[in-house]
Design a protein around this motif. Structure first.
Motif, short mmCIF file in Angstrom:
data_model
loop_
_atom_site.label_atom_id
_atom_site.label_comp_id
_atom_site.label_asym_id
_atom_site.label_seq_id
_atom_site.Cartn_x
_atom_site.Cartn_y
_atom_site.Cartn_z
N LEU A 277 0.92 -1.13 0.10
CA LEU A 277 -0.20 0.15 -0.14
C LEU A 277 0.91 1.07 -0.01
CD1 LEU A 277 -2.58 -1.01 2.59
CD2 LEU A 277 -2.76 -1.29 0.16
N THR A 278 0.43 2.31 -0.65
CA THR A 278 1.05 3.54 -0.77
C THR A 278 0.54 4.34 0.53
OG1 THR A 278 -0.18 4.20 -2.47
CG2 THR A 278 1.47 3.34 -3.26
N PRO A 279 1.14 5.49 0.79
CA PRO A 279 0.66 6.25 1.62
C PRO A 279 -0.61 6.85 1.52
CG PRO A 279 3.02 6.86 1.46
CD PRO A 279 2.56 5.89 0.17
N ASP A 280 -1.28 7.05 0.27
CA ASP A 280 -2.65 7.76 0.22
C ASP A 280 -3.59 6.83 0.08
OD1 ASP A 280 -1.61 6.66 -2.29
OD2 ASP A 280 -2.42 8.21 -3.42
N CYS A 281 -3.49 5.28 0.16
CA CYS A 281 -4.45 4.39 0.26
C CYS A 281 -5.25 4.48 1.41
CB CYS A 281 -3.54 2.92 0.18
SG CYS A 281 -2.96 2.52 -1.34
N ARG A 282 -6.50 4.13 1.01
CA ARG A 282 -7.66 4.41 2.23
C ARG A 282 -7.67 3.04 2.89
NH1 ARG A 282 -10.42 8.51 2.78
NH2 ARG A 282 -12.11 7.46 3.72
N LEU A 283 -7.98 3.01 4.34
CA LEU A 283 -7.97 1.87 5.19
C LEU A 283 -9.60 1.69 5.52
CD1 LEU A 283 -5.09 2.31 7.42
CD2 LEU A 283 -5.27 0.86 5.49
N ASP A 284 -10.06 0.69 5.46
CA ASP A 284 -11.60 0.35 5.62
C ASP A 284 -11.83 -0.51 6.89
OD1 ASP A 284 -12.14 1.31 3.20
OD2 ASP A 284 -11.53 -0.32 2.15
#
Length: 65
Positions: free
Chosen positions: A44-51
């Motif tokens: 994952l990159t820093p801008d990926c959203r977490l759910d």
């Protein structure tokens, strides 16, 4: 709830909510290049959203040089 497995510390942490990988890294006191952040088989990159319900693996990068 997000479950985070931290390697090589072998810690398991849970967090109520973090919108992005960057927010999670800041909460753990890590800079962007301090660790690999993995969900399943994907980096994952820093801008990926977490759910909610995510299981995230934080693999700290160690430099021996």
């Amino acid at each position: 709830m997000i479950t985070v497995f931290v390697e090589p510390d072998n810690e398991t942490l849970t967090f109520e909510r973090h919108n992005t990988v960057l927010m999670l890294q800041r909460r753990l006191g890590l800079r962007v290049n301090d660790a690999l952040v993995i969900r399943g088989e994907r980096l994952l990159t820093p801008d990926c959203r977490l759910d909610d319900g995510d299981e995230i693996r934080i693999r700290k990068v160690l430099s021996t040089g």
